[in-house]
Write a protein that holds these residues in place. Structure first.
Motif, PDB file in Angstrom:
ATOM      1  N   GLY A 221       0.809  -1.211   0.000  1.00  0.00           N
ATOM      2  CA  GLY A 221       0.000   0.000   0.000  1.00  0.00           C
ATOM      3  C   GLY A 221       0.841   1.259   0.000  1.00  0.00           C
TER       4      GLY A 221
ATOM      5  N   ARG B 171      -4.586   0.998  -0.853  1.00  0.00           N
ATOM      6  CA  ARG B 171      -4.071  -0.244  -1.439  1.00  0.00           C
ATOM      7  C   ARG B 171      -4.693  -0.403  -2.816  1.00  0.00           C
TER       8      ARG B 171
ATOM      9  N   ALA C 185      -8.275  -4.921  -3.938  1.00  0.00           N
ATOM     10  CA  ALA C 185      -6.930  -4.355  -3.868  1.00  0.00           C
ATOM     11  C   ALA C 185      -6.063  -4.789  -5.050  1.00  0.00           C
TER      12      ALA C 185
END
Length: 378
Positions: A67, A105, A195
């Protein structure tokens, strides 16, 4: 590092701290917080955590999960989306402040992904009807390049994310906890999928657990990152109505799907429609009419034909418009959706098939991605 430190200190929206940063800059604001050289309005919110600087550790955690932190200094910061929050009065609602940073993310740009986006929210205990409508509308919009924004909760939220993923579209999940903590826990796989191809976003630092008041603050970001809010099923005291409140305060359209009049799951939608808080919509095209950009033709031009089906007219255009972007429909369902008689629908479908606009499968009639014009434009 100053942005990250301050994000951990206040852990959520803080209008006085935002005002201090705007006045003296983020580095000087961080120094003032550490030294407690602060106005009275900031001493309480910063007292508990100002002595603990975990910025380096927070950044390490984000790096480990793939992230990043996005600050207002970054090109990816969606400043024009969040501008509306900066115009609100914090004395009316303390949660209206612009987030200090966003923890993210996912591979997409937050700025670009929110360029054309719709928030889809609703009941956690959704019905089969609500799931079907959500899947169709969110899937249609995602297939047309719209980003679906929601909160990754059970029910309508999760269905909206899955519909976007199913067509290879973009989706943003906005959490009320750290992006390293899947919430709800049962959606850990869903959030991992988001993500991989979309974005998981939070204003709360990694490791932050979810608390009730954070969901209400989170709702303002769901509304702010989108062109409008669509509610599919909501009880009378639904949190979705809070998201609609933020949408209206930001000057963005609030839309609601009607349900059966006997359904308790749609009481909130019906109340919002009746009270003028939300506009009634039933399909993706109506959502785009309300939340999409204004399309104007150049002077002297007839306007662009965006796709081959623009050449359709009459019953064929109505039947084609009633077909979802994803999935199939039976003639009787198309008659109900288009307002045409069943014989008229049955007459239009073979003509559309001949022009290669539609096909059939075991579920009924479906759209093809491309079609050819009828001879002589008919």
């Amino acid at each position: 590092m100053a942005w990250v430190y301050l994000s951990r200190v206040v852990a959520g929206p803080c209008a006085p701290l935002s005002a201090l940063i705007e006045s003296v800059g983020v580095v000087e604001a961080a120094r003032a917080v550490r030294d407690c050289a602060l106005p009275q309005s900031l001493r309480g919110p910063t007292e508990q955590r100002r002595g603990s600087d975990s910025a380096a550790r927070d950044l390490d955690v984000m790096e480990q999960i793939g992230g990043r932190v996005v600050t207002p200094d970054d090109p990816e910061w969606p400043s024009w989306r969040l501008l509306g929050l900066a115009q609100l009065d914090p004395s009316r609602d303390r949660d209206c402040a612009v987030p200090l940073v966003l923890w993210v993310r996912g591979p997409r740009s937050l700025l670009e992904s929110s360029d054309r986006a719709l928030a889809v929210v609703g009941a956690r205990c959704s019905s089969g009807y609500g799931n079907q409508v959500t899947g169709e509308i969110a899937g249609d919009l995602a297939a047309q390049g719209w980003t679906i924004v929601s909160g990754a909760a059970f029910g309508i939220d999760g269905m909206a994310h899955r519909a976007a993923l199913a067509v290879g579209g973009a989706t943003i999940a906005v959490l009320a906890c750290g992006v390293d903590r899947p919430y709800p826990a049962q959606h850990d796989r869903l959030l991992a999928q988001i993500a991989e191809t979309g974005l998981v976003v939070s204003e709360y630092p990694p490791g932050t657990t979810a608390h009730k008041h954070q969901f209400l603050a989170r709702n303002r970001l769901v509304a702010a990152l989108a062109d409008g809010v669509l509610v599919v099923e909501a009880g009378l005291r639904s949190g979705a109505r809070n998201t609609v409140k933020w949408s209206r305060r930001l000057g963005r359209p609030a839309l609601a799907i009607p349900g059966p009049v006997t359904s308790a799951a749609s009481v909130g939608c019906h109340r919002m429609i009746r009270d003028g808080e939300a506009l009634l919509v039933t399909r993706a095209e109506e959502v785009i009419d309300e939340a999409g950009p204004l399309r104007l033709s150049l002077p002297g031009s007839a306007g662009p034909i965006a796709c081959p089906e623009d050449a359709l007219s009459g019953d064929e255009a109505l039947v084609f418009a009633a077909l979802p972007k994803i999935g199939s429909r039976l003639p009787r369902e198309l008659a109900q959706q288009s307002g045409l008689s069943l014989p008229a629908v049955r007459a239009a479908l073979p003509a559309l098939e001949l022009a290669e606009f539609v096909g059939t499968d075991e579920g009924g009639w479906y759209r093809k991605r491309t079609g050819r014009r009828h001879p002589e434009g008919k």
